[in-house]
Design a protein around this motif. Structure first.
Motif, PDB file in Angstrom:
ATOM      1  N   THR A 115       0.796  -1.406   0.062  1.00  0.00           N
ATOM      2  CA  THR A 115       0.076   0.108  -0.044  1.00  0.00           C
ATOM      3  C   THR A 115       0.790   1.101  -0.085  1.00  0.00           C
ATOM      4  OG1 THR A 115      -0.125  -0.092   2.492  1.00  0.00           O
ATOM      5  CG2 THR A 115      -1.806  -1.243   1.347  1.00  0.00           C
ATOM      6  N   PRO A 116       0.585   2.283  -0.553  1.00  0.00           N
ATOM      7  CA  PRO A 116       1.131   3.669  -0.598  1.00  0.00           C
ATOM      8  C   PRO A 116       1.397   3.967   0.801  1.00  0.00           C
ATOM      9  CG  PRO A 116      -0.779   3.822  -2.008  1.00  0.00           C
ATOM     10  CD  PRO A 116      -1.006   2.494  -1.232  1.00  0.00           C
ATOM     11  N   VAL A 117       2.609   4.608   0.970  1.00  0.00           N
ATOM     12  CA  VAL A 117       3.050   5.256   2.337  1.00  0.00           C
ATOM     13  C   VAL A 117       2.621   6.618   2.486  1.00  0.00           C
ATOM     14  CG1 VAL A 117       4.997   6.007   3.611  1.00  0.00           C
ATOM     15  CG2 VAL A 117       5.125   4.069   2.117  1.00  0.00           C
ATOM     16  N   ALA A 118       2.029   7.096   3.395  1.00  0.00           N
ATOM     17  CA  ALA A 118       1.227   8.317   3.824  1.00  0.00           C
ATOM     18  C   ALA A 118       2.224   9.352   3.696  1.00  0.00           C
ATOM     19  CB  ALA A 118       0.667   8.206   5.218  1.00  0.00           C
ATOM     20  N   GLN A 119       2.108  10.689   3.134  1.00  0.00           N
ATOM     21  CA  GLN A 119       2.872  11.952   3.127  1.00  0.00           C
ATOM     22  C   GLN A 119       3.074  12.183   4.453  1.00  0.00           C
ATOM     23  OE1 GLN A 119       1.880  14.587   0.257  1.00  0.00           O
ATOM     24  NE2 GLN A 119       2.451  16.485   1.474  1.00  0.00           N
ATOM     25  N   THR A 120       4.219  12.431   4.772  1.00  0.00           N
ATOM     26  CA  THR A 120       4.716  13.111   6.008  1.00  0.00           C
ATOM     27  C   THR A 120       5.362  14.515   6.024  1.00  0.00           C
ATOM     28  OG1 THR A 120       6.845  11.712   6.155  1.00  0.00           O
ATOM     29  CG2 THR A 120       4.903  10.821   7.110  1.00  0.00           C
ATOM     30  N   LEU A 121       5.634  14.950   4.666  1.00  0.00           N
ATOM     31  CA  LEU A 121       6.380  16.112   4.610  1.00  0.00           C
ATOM     32  C   LEU A 121       5.421  17.149   4.268  1.00  0.00           C
ATOM     33  CD1 LEU A 121       9.579  15.123   3.170  1.00  0.00           C
ATOM     34  CD2 LEU A 121       9.563  15.686   5.472  1.00  0.00           C
ATOM     35  N   ASP A 122       5.607  18.402   4.457  1.00  0.00           N
ATOM     36  CA  ASP A 122       4.867  19.733   4.017  1.00  0.00           C
ATOM     37  C   ASP A 122       5.247  19.725   2.823  1.00  0.00           C
ATOM     38  OD1 ASP A 122       4.782  22.660   3.671  1.00  0.00           O
ATOM     39  OD2 ASP A 122       3.264  22.043   5.191  1.00  0.00           O
ATOM     40  N   ALA A 123       4.060  20.371   1.862  1.00  0.00           N
ATOM     41  CA  ALA A 123       4.176  20.396   0.403  1.00  0.00           C
ATOM     42  C   ALA A 123       5.356  21.436   0.021  1.00  0.00           C
ATOM     43  CB  ALA A 123       2.983  20.803  -0.104  1.00  0.00           C
ATOM     44  N   ALA A 124       5.564  22.200   1.109  1.00  0.00           N
ATOM     45  CA  ALA A 124       6.802  23.261   0.750  1.00  0.00           C
ATOM     46  C   ALA A 124       8.103  22.762   0.565  1.00  0.00           C
ATOM     47  CB  ALA A 124       6.918  24.390   1.747  1.00  0.00           C
ATOM     48  N   HIS A 125       8.292  21.378   0.918  1.00  0.00           N
ATOM     49  CA  HIS A 125       9.454  20.792   0.698  1.00  0.00           C
ATOM     50  C   HIS A 125       9.738  20.103  -0.668  1.00  0.00           C
ATOM     51  CE1 HIS A 125      10.954  21.168   5.018  1.00  0.00           C
ATOM     52  NE2 HIS A 125       9.696  20.790   5.293  1.00  0.00           N
ATOM     53  N   TYR A 126       8.777  20.099  -1.194  1.00  0.00           N
ATOM     54  CA  TYR A 126       8.931  19.612  -2.630  1.00  0.00           C
ATOM     55  C   TYR A 126       9.457  20.415  -3.647  1.00  0.00           C
ATOM     56  CZ  TYR A 126       6.438  15.416  -0.875  1.00  0.00           C
ATOM     57  OH  TYR A 126       6.278  14.242  -0.475  1.00  0.00           O
ATOM     58  N   SER A 127       9.444  21.693  -3.171  1.00  0.00           N
ATOM     59  CA  SER A 127      10.066  22.588  -4.178  1.00  0.00           C
ATOM     60  C   SER A 127      11.313  23.139  -3.613  1.00  0.00           C
ATOM     61  CB  SER A 127       9.028  24.172  -4.244  1.00  0.00           C
ATOM     62  OG  SER A 127       7.935  23.779  -4.757  1.00  0.00           O
ATOM     63  N   PRO A 128      12.443  23.174  -4.490  1.00  0.00           N
ATOM     64  CA  PRO A 128      13.745  23.585  -3.972  1.00  0.00           C
ATOM     65  C   PRO A 128      13.927  25.111  -3.574  1.00  0.00           C
ATOM     66  CG  PRO A 128      13.580  23.524  -6.352  1.00  0.00           C
ATOM     67  CD  PRO A 128      12.292  23.065  -5.983  1.00  0.00           C
ATOM     68  N   ASP A 129      14.663  25.256  -2.570  1.00  0.00           N
ATOM     69  CA  ASP A 129      14.850  26.506  -1.993  1.00  0.00           C
ATOM     70  C   ASP A 129      15.248  27.495  -3.236  1.00  0.00           C
ATOM     71  OD1 ASP A 129      16.819  29.043  -1.163  1.00  0.00           O
ATOM     72  OD2 ASP A 129      16.449  28.031   0.583  1.00  0.00           O
ATOM     73  N   TRP A 130      14.194  28.644  -3.551  1.00  0.00           N
ATOM     74  CA  TRP A 130      14.582  29.686  -4.778  1.00  0.00           C
ATOM     75  C   TRP A 130      15.834  30.074  -5.015  1.00  0.00           C
ATOM     76  CZ3 TRP A 130      13.486  31.285   0.310  1.00  0.00           C
ATOM     77  CH2 TRP A 130      14.053  32.720   0.668  1.00  0.00           C
ATOM     78  N   ARG A 131      16.649  30.061  -3.984  1.00  0.00           N
ATOM     79  CA  ARG A 131      18.097  30.469  -4.115  1.00  0.00           C
ATOM     80  C   ARG A 131      18.990  29.734  -4.886  1.00  0.00           C
ATOM     81  NH1 ARG A 131      18.305  32.109   2.521  1.00  0.00           N
ATOM     82  NH2 ARG A 131      17.045  30.025   1.999  1.00  0.00           N
ATOM     83  N   MET A 132      18.516  28.318  -4.948  1.00  0.00           N
ATOM     84  CA  MET A 132      19.364  27.431  -5.556  1.00  0.00           C
ATOM     85  C   MET A 132      18.946  27.443  -7.157  1.00  0.00           C
ATOM     86  SD  MET A 132      20.702  25.870  -3.564  1.00  0.00           S
ATOM     87  CE  MET A 132      21.683  24.257  -4.184  1.00  0.00           C
ATOM     88  N   ASN A 133      17.619  28.190  -7.544  1.00  0.00           N
ATOM     89  CA  ASN A 133      17.603  28.018  -8.950  1.00  0.00           C
ATOM     90  C   ASN A 133      17.843  29.544  -9.399  1.00  0.00           C
ATOM     91  OD1 ASN A 133      16.622  25.608  -9.081  1.00  0.00           O
ATOM     92  ND2 ASN A 133      14.605  26.001  -8.996  1.00  0.00           N
ATOM     93  N   ALA A 134      18.159  30.336  -8.779  1.00  0.00           N
ATOM     94  CA  ALA A 134      18.466  31.692  -9.040  1.00  0.00           C
ATOM     95  C   ALA A 134      19.549  32.112  -9.773  1.00  0.00           C
ATOM     96  CB  ALA A 134      18.421  32.873  -7.803  1.00  0.00           C
ATOM     97  N   LEU A 135      19.640  32.985 -10.780  1.00  0.00           N
ATOM     98  CA  LEU A 135      20.833  33.303 -11.611  1.00  0.00           C
ATOM     99  C   LEU A 135      22.041  33.875 -10.568  1.00  0.00           C
ATOM    100  CD1 LEU A 135      19.379  35.335 -14.415  1.00  0.00           C
ATOM    101  CD2 LEU A 135      20.639  33.265 -14.572  1.00  0.00           C
ATOM    102  N   PRO A 136      23.049  33.433 -11.079  1.00  0.00           N
ATOM    103  CA  PRO A 136      24.202  33.687 -10.101  1.00  0.00           C
ATOM    104  C   PRO A 136      24.850  35.106 -10.670  1.00  0.00           C
ATOM    105  CG  PRO A 136      25.195  32.305 -11.806  1.00  0.00           C
ATOM    106  CD  PRO A 136      23.474  32.252 -12.004  1.00  0.00           C
ATOM    107  N   ALA A 137      25.357  35.806  -9.674  1.00  0.00           N
ATOM    108  CA  ALA A 137      26.057  37.056 -10.355  1.00  0.00           C
ATOM    109  C   ALA A 137      26.836  36.926 -11.547  1.00  0.00           C
ATOM    110  CB  ALA A 137      26.698  37.751  -9.179  1.00  0.00           C
ATOM    111  N   VAL A 138      26.853  38.080 -12.042  1.00  0.00           N
ATOM    112  CA  VAL A 138      27.849  37.991 -13.734  1.00  0.00           C
ATOM    113  C   VAL A 138      28.489  39.393 -13.739  1.00  0.00           C
ATOM    114  CG1 VAL A 138      26.728  36.055 -14.815  1.00  0.00           C
ATOM    115  CG2 VAL A 138      26.009  38.202 -15.189  1.00  0.00           C
ATOM    116  N   PRO A 139      29.298  39.688 -14.628  1.00  0.00           N
ATOM    117  CA  PRO A 139      29.735  41.098 -14.763  1.00  0.00           C
ATOM    118  C   PRO A 139      28.517  42.050 -15.046  1.00  0.00           C
ATOM    119  CG  PRO A 139      31.158  39.456 -15.892  1.00  0.00           C
ATOM    120  CD  PRO A 139      30.322  38.595 -15.288  1.00  0.00           C
ATOM    121  N   ALA A 140      28.528  43.063 -15.077  1.00  0.00           N
ATOM    122  CA  ALA A 140      27.535  44.112 -15.067  1.00  0.00           C
ATOM    123  C   ALA A 140      27.320  44.444 -16.686  1.00  0.00           C
ATOM    124  CB  ALA A 140      27.630  45.359 -14.292  1.00  0.00           C
ATOM    125  N   VAL A 141      26.072  44.689 -17.240  1.00  0.00           N
ATOM    126  CA  VAL A 141      25.624  45.053 -18.407  1.00  0.00           C
ATOM    127  C   VAL A 141      25.499  46.797 -18.295  1.00  0.00           C
ATOM    128  CG1 VAL A 141      24.839  42.908 -19.097  1.00  0.00           C
ATOM    129  CG2 VAL A 141      22.986  44.534 -18.005  1.00  0.00           C
TER     130      VAL A 141
END
Length: 359
Positions: free
Chosen positions: A90-116
């Motif tokens: 049988t399926p295992v019941a979910q124990t984590l909050d749904a927010a944990h399924y989205s990665p930390d927004w900072r991990m997906n953010a653009l890194p710093a590059v030289p200025a335009v």
């Protein structure tokens, strides 16, 4: 002569006979040895019992000088493993909050590059609410860019093609105005007005997703899309608007970062530039309402955008493309600085200041 030949023949014949006899003897000895070994093996197997004894023989009593081992020290018998607790289908019941399924927004953010250069934004269109209007109205913002920015809206107003009012009073449908601007880059920032209400996270993300789909369907290929993180608000704002709790804004930013990745957009972490270590809006950048920004805040916003762009060799980088190696100067290092315009007044004139209530 004939006798000598006969004698040699007889000698050779006797030798062959002796060799044959010797081979027969050796074969007989080997056979006898093998038979003897087989018999010994059979006898030894007959002596070994075929079944284990029902009980182990009693251990001999220890010597008088060694005390007998107490029953408490005897190891307990191992209990059988109960597989019914885990060996199920049988399926295992979910124990984590749904927010944990989205990665930390900072991990997906653009890194710093030289200025335009600021000219990079001349072909950009900013889609947003009154927070984005400040980029258009302040001299420390980006007045040369194009804007589809309207007071007190969320992505649902754009998806539903409502007639919206610009800061200059012009009325338009956002999608039509966006297409007419023919942008190379589209910057999106919405959410402050939508999140005033509590419990509408899923509908907000659904409208945001539909809005991106509409933009991509209406605009030609090659347009670069940026999703900007929702900035934090001042700590005292939450008392009047519980939906704008900064912890909730961070969770929404995680989902926006995930959405940007799924839709092929770049995610810009504005909170890195506009949020303090305590997770609240930086006080030096805040307007009176604790939601919008003053001239200094918009300057920090623009500086951050200039150093967080998707790389393209045609980008107008300050000092030239730092990633391109000149064959004549292979070890050259480009230095760049973000030019700061002359200071502007801290607040807009009363007639053009963005509203202080909602974003």
């Amino acid at each position: 002569m004939a006798k000598k030949i006969m004698g040699a023949y007889e000698i050779a014949s006797h030798r062959r006979v002796r060799r044959a006899q010797l081979r027969v003897c050796v074969a007989a000895l080997i056979t006898v040895g093998l038979l003897g070994a087989a018999g010994a093996t059979m006898e030894l197997r007959d002596r070994i019992p075929t079944t284990a004894p029902e009980s182990a023989p009693a251990q001999s009593e220890p010597a008088q000088s060694e005390p007998a081992q107490s029953e408490a020290q005897q190891p307990a018998p191992a209990e059988p493993v109960n597989k019914s607790a885990w060996n199920v289908g049988t399926p295992v019941a979910q124990t984590l909050d749904a927010a944990h399924y989205s990665p930390d927004w900072r991990m997906n953010a653009l890194p710093a590059v030289p200025a335009v250069e600021l000219s990079y934004f001349d072909t950009a269109t900013f889609v947003g609410d009154s927070l984005t209007q400040g980029l258009e109205l302040y001299s420390t913002g980006l007045p040369n860019a194009h804007y589809c920015a309207y007071k007190s809206i969320g992505p649902n107003a754009i998806v539903n093609k409502m007639t919206l009012t610009r800061a200059n009073g012009a009325q338009e449908v956002a999608l039509d105005a966006l297409v007419a601007s023919q942008p190379d880059y589209v910057y999106m920032l919405l959410g402050t007005n939508s999140l005033v209400s509590v419990g509408n996270d899923d509908s907000f993300i659904a409208y945001y997703s539909a809005m991106i789909d509409m933009f991509k369907e209406a605009l030609p290929e090659g347009v670069i899309y940026y999703v900007q993180a929702i900035p934090a608000v001042a700590a005292d704002v939450v008392r009047a608007k519980p939906g704008l709790d900064n912890a909730r804004i961070q969770q929404i930013n995680c989902r926006l970062a995930q959405l940007a990745m799924e839709k092929g957009c770049y995610f810009i972490d504005l909170q890195e530039a506009l949020t303090g270590p305590d997770g609240n809006q930086i006080a030096e950048y805040a307007a009176r309402d604790g939601i919008h920004y003053n001239a200094q805040g918009y300057q920090a916003w623009v500086d951050y955008l200039r150093t967080h762009t998707a790389y393209n060799k045609r980008n107008p980088y300050v000092g030239g493309n730092p990633y391109k190696i000149d064959p004549e100067y292979p070890n050259a290092v480009f230095e760049y600085t973000v030019s700061t315009p002359e200071p502007a007044p801290e607040e807009l004139p009363a007639e053009s200041e963005p509203p202080a209530a909602e974003g």
